[in-house]
Design an enzyme around this catalytic site. Structure first.
Site, PDB file in Angstrom:
ATOM      1  N   SER A 132       0.828  -1.168  -0.016  1.00 25.96           N
ATOM      2  CA  SER A 132       0.057  -0.045  -0.035  1.00 25.96           C
ATOM      3  C   SER A 132       0.849   1.242   0.076  1.00 25.96           C
ATOM      4  CB  SER A 132      -0.989  -0.062   1.223  1.00 25.96           C
ATOM      5  OG  SER A 132      -1.291   1.428   1.481  1.00 25.96           O
ATOM      6  N   TYR A 157      -1.740  -1.206  11.063  1.00 27.12           N
ATOM      7  CA  TYR A 157      -1.937  -1.739   9.754  1.00 27.12           C
ATOM      8  C   TYR A 157      -0.964  -1.316   8.712  1.00 27.12           C
ATOM      9  CZ  TYR A 157      -3.563  -1.580   5.067  1.00 27.12           C
ATOM     10  OH  TYR A 157      -3.665  -1.622   3.753  1.00 27.12           O
ATOM     11  N   LYS A 161       2.209  -3.561   6.659  1.00 26.01           N
ATOM     12  CA  LYS A 161       2.581  -3.685   5.208  1.00 26.01           C
ATOM     13  C   LYS A 161       4.027  -3.317   4.830  1.00 26.01           C
ATOM     14  CE  LYS A 161      -1.452  -4.432   3.410  1.00 26.01           C
ATOM     15  NZ  LYS A 161      -1.705  -5.706   2.776  1.00 26.01           N
TER      16      LYS A 161
HETATM   17  N1  UFG Z   1     -13.005  10.257   3.852  1.00 19.20           N
HETATM   18  C1  UFG Z   1     -13.726  11.312   4.251  1.00 19.20           C
HETATM   19  N2  UFG Z   1     -15.169  10.614   4.868  1.00 19.20           N
HETATM   20  C2  UFG Z   1     -15.080   9.480   4.877  1.00 19.20           C
HETATM   21  C3  UFG Z   1     -13.914   8.607   4.452  1.00 19.20           C
HETATM   22  C4  UFG Z   1     -12.977   9.348   4.075  1.00 19.20           C
HETATM   23  O1  UFG Z   1     -13.819  12.695   4.096  1.00 19.20           O
HETATM   24  O2  UFG Z   1     -16.289   8.862   5.378  1.00 19.20           O
HETATM   25  C5  UFG Z   1     -11.610  11.184   3.334  1.00 19.20           C
HETATM   26  C6  UFG Z   1     -10.359  10.996   4.156  1.00 19.20           C
HETATM   27  O3  UFG Z   1     -10.306  11.923   5.110  1.00 19.20           O
HETATM   28  C7  UFG Z   1      -9.359  11.114   3.016  1.00 19.20           C
HETATM   29  C8  UFG Z   1     -10.180  10.623   1.594  1.00 19.20           C
HETATM   30  O4  UFG Z   1     -11.415  10.681   1.981  1.00 19.20           O
HETATM   31  O5  UFG Z   1      -9.202  12.382   2.602  1.00 19.20           O
HETATM   32  C9  UFG Z   1      -9.777   9.186   1.203  1.00 19.20           C
HETATM   33  O6  UFG Z   1     -10.079   8.341   2.485  1.00 19.20           O
HETATM   34  P1  UFG Z   1     -10.014   6.805   2.442  1.00 19.20           P
HETATM   35  O7  UFG Z   1     -10.304   6.266   3.786  1.00 19.20           O
HETATM   36  O8  UFG Z   1     -11.056   6.375   1.311  1.00 19.20           O
HETATM   37  O9  UFG Z   1      -8.478   6.365   2.082  1.00 19.20           O
HETATM   38  P2  UFG Z   1      -7.213   6.546   2.801  1.00 19.20           P
HETATM   39  O10 UFG Z   1      -6.141   7.252   1.472  1.00 19.20           O
HETATM   40  O11 UFG Z   1      -7.368   7.347   3.887  1.00 19.20           O
HETATM   41  O12 UFG Z   1      -6.700   5.299   2.900  1.00 19.20           O
HETATM   42  C10 UFG Z   1      -6.273   4.375   1.970  1.00 19.20           C
HETATM   43  C11 UFG Z   1      -6.420   2.693   2.301  1.00 19.20           C
HETATM   44  C12 UFG Z   1      -5.621   2.610   3.230  1.00 19.20           C
HETATM   45  C13 UFG Z   1      -4.279   2.945   3.158  1.00 19.20           C
HETATM   46  C14 UFG Z   1      -4.207   4.586   2.759  1.00 19.20           C
HETATM   47  C15 UFG Z   1      -2.834   4.951   2.447  1.00 19.20           C
HETATM   48  O13 UFG Z   1      -7.758   2.686   2.699  1.00 19.20           O
HETATM   49  O14 UFG Z   1      -5.499   1.142   3.475  1.00 19.20           O
HETATM   50  O15 UFG Z   1      -4.930   4.621   1.684  1.00 19.20           O
HETATM   51  O16 UFG Z   1      -2.430   4.433   1.101  1.00 19.20           O
HETATM   52  F1  UFG Z   1      -3.582   2.631   4.132  1.00 19.20           F
END
Ligand code: UFG
Length: 348
Positions: A132, A157, A161
């Site tokens: 990731s 988590y 990785k």
């Molecule tokens: N977000 C919201 N509301 C939500 C969920 C997410 O505003 O209900 C925002 C987050 O703050 C972020 C964006 O949407 O700005 C993306 O969030 P995600 O949770 O979809 O994805 P992330 O980039 O935080 O996390 C992902 C993967 C993880 C990994 C991470 C870094 O889910 O497994 O990328 O690579 F670790």
């Protein structure tokens, strides 16, 4: 005879889409899963794989095996002659990993150690690991290339990785004929064009797009946008969203590359383009024709402002490039979500 490839965690979101691409590319996948994050269908198969069988009209070989059960894994390797392994199995919820760190270390690290040991004892030396972009931590520069420092992860988590990447690198050094590819995913979204398989998170979705699509389909009232005071064009977080089918095809390219390369190498799988949370909401509204109400709430702990890939290395060395644009990602996500409002438990 088609090459047999072991797919660990092959009933999950990414694994099941990779099984489709493996079959289409002429491989013979043998799938294992422990049903931690997959719904049981009939005939002992996970529902996701039953649907893959229907999409392609092909049978899939499946066994319920948990990587913590090393004897069961070893018996599987006695039975099949695998040419390579695609390793997806593992726990993946960031928040849960903070609450239950030992569970994450046990399942993700011990599971992988068992896999590497059994591969080694059976002379199987080619591995593709589902890593990731989280291994990069808070980006020091953008776009992120594979030379960016790794290891600055803030949650268990993410650390698993990173640790697994290190274990695989060391194993490739110790046994010179090993060959591994670490695929660092950015943010996979969307679904197979058939609308029959897709992401089906249990409980409240942690990730943005499953949540957004559940709001669009009426399962949830509104989206919580985690902060609009980031240093980004509209203040909301920016990520590199990649179509799950593009991501799956990256695994086929990696498997091909393993035939001619040696050692251990990491590749980003992303598009190179970043979109904000609000841009994603708009794109989903367009694809679905539904309104996606949202509220701005506090930042989520551990979130970064911006993250997007430099995907040039995968293009140069794997001959792989993401092809689907954001509209297509959202159209395919909507087809899956609207045909399966309650995910795999939706009756057809
Ligand atoms: N977000 C919201 N509301 C939500 C969920 C997410 O505003 O209900 C925002 C987050 O703050 C972020 C964006 O949407 O700005 C993306 O969030 P995600 O949770 O979809 O994805 P992330 O980039 O935080 O996390 C992902 C993967 C993880 C990994 C991470 C870094 O889910 O497994 O990328 O690579 F670790």
């Amino acid at each position: 005879m088609a090459e047999k490839v072991l797919v660990t965690g092959g009933a999950g979101y990414i694994g099941s889409h990779c099984v489709v691409e493996l079959l289409e590319a002429g491989y013979h996948p043998v799938v294992i899963d422990n049903f931690h994050n997959a719904i049981r269908g009939t005939h002992g198969l996970p529902e996701s794989l039953q649907r893959v069988q229907k999409i392609l009209g092909k049978e899939i070989e499946f066994e319920e095996v948990d990587l913590l059960n090393k004897d069961a894994l070893s018996s599987l390797f006695d039975k099949h002659k695998f040419s390579a392994v695609l390793h997806f199995a593992g726990l993946k919820a960031v928040g849960e990993s903070v609450e239950k760190p030992l569970l994450y270390y046990k399942v993700n690290l011990t599971g992988t150690i068992h896999l590497l040991e059994v591969m080694s004892s059976h002379g199987v030396k080619k591995l593709v690991f589902s890593s990731s972009a989280t291994v990069y931590g808070d980006p020091k520069y953008l776009p992120i290339d594979e030379s960016h420092p790794v290891g600055g992860c803030t949650n268990p988590y993410g650390k698993t990785k990173y640790f697994i990447e290190e274990m695989i690198k060391d194993q490739c050094k110790a046994e010179g004929d090993w060959c591994a590819i670490l695929l660092r995913y950015f943010n996979p979204i969307g679904a197979h064009v058939s609308g029959r398989i897709g992401e089906d998170p249990q409980g409240i979705p942690n990730n943005l797009m499953p949540y957004v699509s559940q709001v669009a389909v009426g399962r949830r009232e509104y989206l919580n946008v985690f902060g609009n005071d980031y240093n980004t064009p509209d203040g909301t977080g920016v990520r590199d969203y990649i179509h799950i089918v593009d991501l799956a095809k990256g695994h086929i390219a990696a498997l091909k590359r393993l035939e001619t390369s040696s050692g251990c190498k990491a590749y980003n799988l992303g598009t190179g383009v970043g979109y904000s949370v609000l841009q994603m909401v708009k794109a989903m509204e367009k694809a679905s024709g539904k309104e996606v109400p949202y509220k701005i709430v506090a930042r989520r702990e551990g979130d970064i402002a911006t993250c997007y890939a430099d995907p040039a290395l995968a293009a140069a060395e794997l001959g792989w490039k993401a092809e689907y644009d954001l509209d297509r990602m959202c159209e395919d996500l909507w087809r899956w979500q609207s045909h399966n409002p309650t995910g795999f438990s939706t009756e057809h």
